[in-house]
Scaffold this active site. Structure first.
Site: not given
Ligand SMILES: NC(=O)c1ccc[n+]([C@@H]2O[C@H](COP(=O)([O-])OP(=O)(O)OC[C@H]3O[C@@H](n4cnc5c(N)ncnc54)[C@H](OP(=O)(O)O)[C@@H]3O)[C@@H](O)[C@H]2O)c1
Length: 322
Positions: A56, A119, A198-199, A201, A203, A206
């Protein structure tokens, strides 16, 4: 904040973690100061589990996380990952691991990393050699617990023969359910699950938009083709499912993102989600999901709406075990 114990080696963290990737990668322009504020707000609200990776930003994200948690570093669990090359290939050769982990300690500004993950599984390096190298850092007191990310059952089993693996980190959400096939293996080996994205990405909030409306630097933008959930044909069906889920969430007095995270938490005490948000207000909303108890009827209703997950594969680069 409730806590959960991941694995059998004593790794105990807040039931809701925090993923910091979006501060430096994947979801369009971000502000590091807002990221620091988001991390500190998460901590104020009880989060003790912070996830980062070399990938990252090649140290940039680790520096942000290290700076943000410095005032309370001893109260939190920091997880980071190694295993990519600068052109997004895999490299888990022992010398590369040693170099990256030393860099991570420096970037984070810490004397130990709480959880060290590979990773991605590197097909060119036997997992026994990878875990053997990771365990050198445990012996030296520089790493506390070991984890793998996106590993399948055979890899987990082999890895575990060299050194206990406390956690598997894999994508898991209402949209991405593939990891459920690994639950028996995790249970047998006593390995916890860290649920990334868990969200789905963003989707399952809201805030979802058609691919073309994201910033061009955002991985969800149509040009990248990275996320089939946003592809024409899938997108409309997914939006419809989320609308039905949102209606159900509203009937329970919660938001869509809270429902999505409460669902992950309801899948077992061995699961800890790490949602990512760069915004302190949205961080607070995500943490509120810990207080939501879904009943068997609620879970059945959700299953009726989305029996198998989202429409389309979770990502273009699906790992081999799926
Ligand atoms: N091991 C791996 O290969 C791997 C791969 C992917 C991710 N990860 C880890 O998992 C973490 C979480 O995954 P992720 O960031 O990909 O996806 P996520 O948590 O599913 O979703 C993140 C997205 O949702 C938005 N969001 C979060 N909370 C929200 C809310 N309450 N209302 C509206 N929008 C919201 C965020 O935007 P805003 O930031 O603008 O709020 C961002 O665009 C990463 O940060 C990383 O540490 C690990």
């Amino acid at each position: 904040m409730r806590e959960r114990t991941l694995g059998r080696q004593g790794l105990t963290v807040s039931a809701m973690g925090y993923g910091s990737m979006g501060i430096n990668l994947a979801y369009g322009p971000a502000d590091e100061e807002e990221g620091v504020a988001a991390i500190r707000h998460a901590h104020e609200l009880g989060v003790t589990f912070f996830d980062t990776a070399e990938l990252y930003g090649w140290g940039a994200n680790e520096r942000v996380v290290g700076r943000a948690v410095r005032p309370f570093r001893d109260d939190v669990v920091i997880a980071t990952k190694f295993g990519f090359t600068r052109d997004y290939g895999y490299d888990s050769r022992p010398d590369h691991i040693r170099e990256v982990v030393d860099n991570s300690l420096r970037h984070l500004g810490v004397d130990h990393i709480d959880v060290l993950y590979q990773h991605r599984v590197d097909p060119a390096v036997p997992i026994e050699d990878v875990v053997g190298t990771m365990s050198e850092f445990v012996d030296a007191g520089k790493v506390k617990y070991l984890g793998l990310s996106e590993a399948g059952p055979e890899t987990l089993r082999l890895a575990h023969t060299v050194h206990p693996i406390s956690v598997l980190q894999t994508e898991y959400s209402l949209f991405a359910r593939e990891v459920e096939q690994l639950f028996p293996t995790l249970d047998e080996l006593g390995i916890g699950l860290v649920a990334y994205s868990p969200l789905a990405r963003g989707f399952l909030t809201g805030a979802v938009k058609p691919a073309g409306q994201y910033d061009v630097t955002d991985a969800r933008h149509s040009g990248s083709g990275a996320f089939p959930w946003w592809e024409e044909g899938n997108f409309e069906k997914n939006v419809e499912a989320v609308a039905r889920l949102t209606e159900f969430a509203v009937s329970k007095g919660v938001t869509m993102s809270e429902l999505a995270l409460a669902w992950v938490l309801a899948q077992g005490q061995h699961v800890v989600p790490i949602p990512g948000s760069r915004n302190p207000g949205r961080v607070a909303q995500n943490i509120a999901a810990v207080g939501i108890e879904l009943t068997q009827d609620d879970l059945a209703r959700i299953k009726e709406i989305l029996p198998h997950g989202g429409h389309g594969a979770r990502a273009a680069d699906t790992p081999a075990w799926i």
